[in-house]
Design a protein around this motif. Structure first.
Motif, PDB file in Angstrom:
ATOM      1  N   THR A 274       0.813  -1.217   0.000  1.00 14.33           N
ATOM      2  CA  THR A 274       0.000   0.000   0.000  1.00 14.33           C
ATOM      3  C   THR A 274       0.846   1.267   0.000  1.00 14.33           C
ATOM      4  OG1 THR A 274      -0.138  -0.058   2.423  1.00 14.33           O
ATOM      5  CG2 THR A 274      -1.920  -1.123   1.172  1.00 14.33           C
ATOM      6  N   ARG A 275       2.092   1.159   0.436  1.00 14.36           N
ATOM      7  CA  ARG A 275       3.038   2.279   0.392  1.00 14.36           C
ATOM      8  C   ARG A 275       4.390   1.700   0.006  1.00 14.36           C
ATOM      9  NH1 ARG A 275       2.448   7.720   0.832  1.00 14.36           N
ATOM     10  NH2 ARG A 275       3.576   8.086   2.757  1.00 14.36           N
ATOM     11  N   PHE A 276       5.102   2.404  -0.854  1.00 17.45           N
ATOM     12  CA  PHE A 276       6.378   1.862  -1.297  1.00 17.45           C
ATOM     13  C   PHE A 276       7.275   2.985  -1.788  1.00 17.45           C
ATOM     14  CE2 PHE A 276       3.200   1.438  -4.649  1.00 17.45           C
ATOM     15  CZ  PHE A 276       3.812   2.001  -5.768  1.00 17.45           C
ATOM     16  N   ALA A 277       8.516   2.631  -2.075  1.00 20.72           N
ATOM     17  CA  ALA A 277       9.507   3.544  -2.640  1.00 20.72           C
ATOM     18  C   ALA A 277       9.671   3.231  -4.119  1.00 20.72           C
ATOM     19  CB  ALA A 277      10.838   3.393  -1.909  1.00 20.72           C
ATOM     20  N   ALA A 278      10.195   4.199  -4.875  1.00 19.40           N
ATOM     21  CA  ALA A 278      10.434   3.987  -6.302  1.00 19.40           C
ATOM     22  C   ALA A 278      11.729   4.672  -6.696  1.00 19.40           C
ATOM     23  CB  ALA A 278       9.271   4.507  -7.141  1.00 19.40           C
ATOM     24  N   ALA A 279      12.437   4.058  -7.634  1.00 23.10           N
ATOM     25  CA  ALA A 279      13.714   4.601  -8.082  1.00 23.10           C
ATOM     26  C   ALA A 279      13.922   4.247  -9.542  1.00 23.10           C
ATOM     27  CB  ALA A 279      14.862   4.047  -7.232  1.00 23.10           C
ATOM     28  N   GLY A 280      14.787   5.010 -10.193  1.00 26.59           N
ATOM     29  CA  GLY A 280      15.079   4.696 -11.588  1.00 26.59           C
ATOM     30  C   GLY A 280      16.033   5.688 -12.206  1.00 26.59           C
ATOM     31  N   GLY A 281      16.566   5.288 -13.344  1.00 27.12           N
ATOM     32  CA  GLY A 281      17.409   6.146 -14.163  1.00 27.12           C
ATOM     33  C   GLY A 281      16.971   6.029 -15.606  1.00 27.12           C
ATOM     34  N   ASP A 282      17.412   6.982 -16.451  1.00 29.20           N
ATOM     35  CA  ASP A 282      17.083   6.956 -17.872  1.00 29.20           C
ATOM     36  C   ASP A 282      15.556   6.914 -18.048  1.00 29.20           C
ATOM     37  OD1 ASP A 282      18.497   6.628 -20.638  1.00 29.20           O
ATOM     38  OD2 ASP A 282      16.971   5.060 -20.662  1.00 29.20           O
ATOM     39  N   ILE A 283      15.042   6.024 -18.882  1.00 32.27           N
ATOM     40  CA  ILE A 283      13.588   5.905 -19.042  1.00 32.27           C
ATOM     41  C   ILE A 283      12.937   5.595 -17.697  1.00 32.27           C
ATOM     42  CG2 ILE A 283      11.745   4.530 -20.100  1.00 32.27           C
ATOM     43  CD1 ILE A 283      13.654   4.161 -22.502  1.00 32.27           C
ATOM     44  N   GLY A 284      13.618   4.825 -16.874  1.00 34.76           N
ATOM     45  CA  GLY A 284      13.093   4.495 -15.555  1.00 34.76           C
ATOM     46  C   GLY A 284      12.887   5.711 -14.676  1.00 34.76           C
ATOM     47  N   SER A 285      13.679   6.755 -14.885  1.00 38.70           N
ATOM     48  CA  SER A 285      13.470   7.993 -14.143  1.00 38.70           C
ATOM     49  C   SER A 285      12.144   8.633 -14.538  1.00 38.70           C
ATOM     50  CB  SER A 285      14.624   8.961 -14.419  1.00 38.70           C
ATOM     51  OG  SER A 285      14.366  10.234 -13.878  1.00 38.70           O
ATOM     52  N   GLY A 286      11.871   8.650 -15.847  1.00 41.70           N
ATOM     53  CA  GLY A 286      10.604   9.210 -16.306  1.00 41.70           C
ATOM     54  C   GLY A 286       9.407   8.435 -15.807  1.00 41.70           C
ATOM     55  N   VAL A 287       9.508   7.109 -15.819  1.00 38.34           N
ATOM     56  CA  VAL A 287       8.417   6.274 -15.311  1.00 38.34           C
ATOM     57  C   VAL A 287       8.201   6.552 -13.829  1.00 38.34           C
ATOM     58  CG1 VAL A 287       7.704   3.898 -14.831  1.00 38.34           C
ATOM     59  CG2 VAL A 287       8.755   4.466 -17.042  1.00 38.34           C
ATOM     60  N   THR A 288       9.302   6.658 -13.085  1.00 40.03           N
ATOM     61  CA  THR A 288       9.210   6.899 -11.643  1.00 40.03           C
ATOM     62  C   THR A 288       8.559   8.249 -11.351  1.00 40.03           C
ATOM     63  OG1 THR A 288      11.154   5.512 -11.240  1.00 40.03           O
ATOM     64  CG2 THR A 288      10.571   7.093  -9.526  1.00 40.03           C
ATOM     65  N   GLN A 289       8.932   9.276 -12.097  1.00 41.73           N
ATOM     66  CA  GLN A 289       8.326  10.597 -11.889  1.00 41.73           C
ATOM     67  C   GLN A 289       6.839  10.589 -12.236  1.00 41.73           C
ATOM     68  OE1 GLN A 289      11.020  13.881 -13.460  1.00 41.73           O
ATOM     69  NE2 GLN A 289      12.290  12.076 -13.810  1.00 41.73           N
ATOM     70  N   ARG A 290       6.481   9.887 -13.290  1.00 42.72           N
ATOM     71  CA  ARG A 290       5.071   9.820 -13.668  1.00 42.72           C
ATOM     72  C   ARG A 290       4.266   9.029 -12.642  1.00 42.72           C
ATOM     73  NH1 ARG A 290       8.069  10.724 -18.053  1.00 42.72           N
ATOM     74  NH2 ARG A 290       7.159  11.697 -19.915  1.00 42.72           N
ATOM     75  N   LEU A 291       4.885   8.017 -12.069  1.00 42.76           N
ATOM     76  CA  LEU A 291       4.238   7.260 -11.002  1.00 42.76           C
ATOM     77  C   LEU A 291       3.959   8.161  -9.803  1.00 42.76           C
ATOM     78  CD1 LEU A 291       3.320   4.478  -9.897  1.00 42.76           C
ATOM     79  CD2 LEU A 291       5.702   4.060  -9.247  1.00 42.76           C
ATOM     80  N   ALA A 292       4.936   8.988  -9.458  1.00 40.57           N
ATOM     81  CA  ALA A 292       4.759   9.910  -8.325  1.00 40.57           C
ATOM     82  C   ALA A 292       3.727  10.975  -8.633  1.00 40.57           C
ATOM     83  CB  ALA A 292       6.096  10.568  -7.984  1.00 40.57           C
ATOM     84  N   ARG A 293       3.680  11.410  -9.876  1.00 39.02           N
ATOM     85  CA  ARG A 293       2.700  12.432 -10.274  1.00 39.02           C
ATOM     86  C   ARG A 293       1.276  11.884 -10.186  1.00 39.02           C
ATOM     87  NH1 ARG A 293       1.227  17.643 -10.716  1.00 39.02           N
ATOM     88  NH2 ARG A 293       0.028  18.077 -12.583  1.00 39.02           N
ATOM     89  N   ALA A 294       1.096  10.649 -10.648  1.00 38.78           N
ATOM     90  CA  ALA A 294      -0.250  10.079 -10.708  1.00 38.78           C
ATOM     91  C   ALA A 294      -0.700   9.474  -9.385  1.00 38.78           C
ATOM     92  CB  ALA A 294      -0.306   9.015 -11.803  1.00 38.78           C
ATOM     93  N   HIS A 295       0.248   8.966  -8.586  1.00 37.46           N
ATOM     94  CA  HIS A 295      -0.125   8.234  -7.367  1.00 37.46           C
ATOM     95  C   HIS A 295       0.735   8.665  -6.173  1.00 37.46           C
ATOM     96  CE1 HIS A 295      -2.879   5.487  -9.373  1.00 37.46           C
ATOM     97  NE2 HIS A 295      -1.985   5.373 -10.342  1.00 37.46           N
ATOM     98  N   PRO A 296       0.681   9.937  -5.793  1.00 38.23           N
ATOM     99  CA  PRO A 296       1.491  10.366  -4.650  1.00 38.23           C
ATOM    100  C   PRO A 296       1.099   9.668  -3.362  1.00 38.23           C
ATOM    101  CG  PRO A 296      -0.110  12.060  -5.262  1.00 38.23           C
ATOM    102  CD  PRO A 296      -0.132  11.034  -6.346  1.00 38.23           C
ATOM    103  N   GLU A 297      -0.144   9.204  -3.288  1.00 38.14           N
ATOM    104  CA  GLU A 297      -0.597   8.533  -2.063  1.00 38.14           C
ATOM    105  C   GLU A 297       0.078   7.183  -1.848  1.00 38.14           C
ATOM    106  OE1 GLU A 297      -3.016   6.675  -5.289  1.00 38.14           O
ATOM    107  OE2 GLU A 297      -2.255   8.697  -4.857  1.00 38.14           O
ATOM    108  N   LEU A 298       0.666   6.626  -2.899  1.00 39.67           N
ATOM    109  CA  LEU A 298       1.296   5.310  -2.791  1.00 39.67           C
ATOM    110  C   LEU A 298       2.776   5.384  -2.434  1.00 39.67           C
ATOM    111  CD1 LEU A 298      -0.195   3.464  -5.918  1.00 39.67           C
ATOM    112  CD2 LEU A 298      -0.982   3.342  -3.536  1.00 39.67           C
ATOM    113  N   LEU A 299       3.392   6.526  -2.675  1.00 37.32           N
ATOM    114  CA  LEU A 299       4.845   6.617  -2.617  1.00 37.32           C
ATOM    115  C   LEU A 299       5.329   7.419  -1.418  1.00 37.32           C
ATOM    116  CD1 LEU A 299       5.505   7.267  -6.391  1.00 37.32           C
ATOM    117  CD2 LEU A 299       6.075   5.210  -5.123  1.00 37.32           C
ATOM    118  N   VAL A 300       6.338   6.884  -0.731  1.00 36.43           N
ATOM    119  CA  VAL A 300       6.979   7.643   0.345  1.00 36.43           C
ATOM    120  C   VAL A 300       8.047   8.568  -0.216  1.00 36.43           C
ATOM    121  CG1 VAL A 300       6.523   5.858   2.058  1.00 36.43           C
ATOM    122  CG2 VAL A 300       8.721   5.855   0.833  1.00 36.43           C
TER     123      VAL A 300
END
Length: 385
Positions: A170-196
């Motif tokens: 229900t709560r987690f961390a996310a990390a990434g580089g390159d394309i993974g950085s963009g995916v991680t930022q979009r994840l945080a933008r869309a679901h801030p309630e899920l990410l610490v």
């Protein structure tokens, strides 16, 4: 949503076909003294291919890969491959780590023991993570998208479902580089309630729209550097973003062409002082290349550039991602922005300028990256419900 154990087991027919293609290579000529100035050096590539043909042992690499816990899950019609390694500590915290191109899940493997079992590597067991490393759609053992639109925003939606419905976090961390950085930022933008929090090793210069007001001198220098880099090194990205299918025919048919396309990037983007094997062994280079070859995913992997180029940016001027962000900048990354540029779109809690390393941070400097991940997420941890 269910997950199913997955084992990497490539058909011997595929491996035999590869050997045949390597043996029948038709090599190009080269300008005398070209070195790497015109692209991948002919002498080095012949050396790498000779090793690939006569020494490299895919079955040994396959066995190492299969020591980890691999799974596949069907998420809204997309088959996603991922590694899910449980942490060794009192309260391991979940983290999803996303790779980029021309990397793969293999790029992240050195991080896994450092994060799942920090106590065995000089760390604190309270910093342990459950580590989830998915293969991007169209990469490796994930399905190849057959319809338009599988961009980084859509991938972030899949990751949210994987972590919640698939794995029960229900709560987690996310990390990434390159394309993974963009995916991680979009994840945080869309679901801030899920990410610490989110941790990034790369910030795409097109992360924000151009024409930002009141650019500092450092920001102006950064954008000039990026423009120069794009002119001198960015042709691959422009081609991926505009005509990926044209490139796909050659690289899906020729293992040597594929090796040349990928190896040149590992040399150019790493902290190797011009000698790629200062950072990556031949086995490491070829294992990553093999993950594209045996799955025939070079064509589908580069299409994400096209999809992202034809999708809206995640942020417009004035918009912010409010999830706490940690940034680790490695000196040979593809252009490192000043902190004030990152802060235009991110809530930066930690900013680390690393002493060495490049674009493939998890392969080049896994200890430095693991230490920064632990330090950034340590005060943000909460107990998952």
């Amino acid at each position: 949503m269910q997950k199913f154990p997955f084992t990497v087991d490539i058909s011997q027919t595929v491996l035999d076909d590869l050997k045949s293609r390597l043996a029948q290579a038709r090599w190009p000529d080269e300008v005398k003294g070209a070195d790497w100035d015109y692209g991948t050096d002919l002498t080095y590539l012949k050396e790498l291919v000779d090793y690939w043909q006569h020494t490299f042992d895919w079955r040994a690499q396959e066995e190492k890969i299969n020591r980890l816990a691999h799974f596949r899950a069907e998420i809204h019609g997309s088959g996603i491959h991922f590694i899910h390694e449980r942490g060794q500590g009192p309260q391991p915290f979940p983290i999803i780590i996303t790779h980029g191109w021309p990397g793969s899940f293999f790029e992240q493997l050195k991080l896994i023991p450092l994060l799942t079992d920090p106590a065995s590597h000089g760390g604190n067991p309270e910093d342990a993570f459950d580590v989830i490393i998915p293969s991007l759609p169209g990469f490796g053992f994930s399905d190849r998208p057959g319809v338009r639109g599988m961009n980084s925003t859509e991938t972030a939606k899949l990751w949210a479902l994987l972590m919640t419905e698939g794995l029960g976090y229900t709560r987690f961390a996310a990390a990434g580089g390159d394309i993974g950085s963009g995916v991680t930022q979009r994840l945080a933008r869309a679901h801030p309630e899920l990410l610490v929090g989110i941790h990034l090793t790369y910030i795409n210069p097109s992360f924000l729209q151009p024409g930002q007001p009141n650019l500092s001198e450092a920001e102006q220098r950064y954008l000039q550097t990026i423009e120069q880099w794009s002119r001198e090194e960015g042709a691959y990205s422009h081609l991926h973003s505009t005509k990926p299918q044209t490139l796909a025919y050659g690289l899906n048919d020729s293992p040597i062409g594929l090796a040349a396309w990928i190896t040149e990037k590992f040399r150019a983007w790493s902290d190797c002082q011009g000698e790629v094997e200062r950072r990556f062994s031949k086995d490491e280079l070829l294992t990553n290349i093999m993950l594209y070859w045996v799955t025939q995913t070079l064509p589908s992997s580069i299409r994400i550039y096209y999809e992202n180029a034809h999708a809206p940016l995640p942020l417009q001027p004035g918009q912010h991602i409010e999830v706490p962000a940690g940034i680790a900048l490695f000196p040979k990354e593809l252009g490192s922005p000043p902190r004030e540029w990152a802060e235009r779109g991110l809530r930066v809690h930690r900013w680390t300028e690393m002493p060495r390393g490049g674009h493939f941070a998890a392969m080049e400097e896994p200890e430095l990256l693991a230490d920064d991940l632990r330090a950034f997420f340590r005060p943000l941890r909460t107990t998952p419900a």
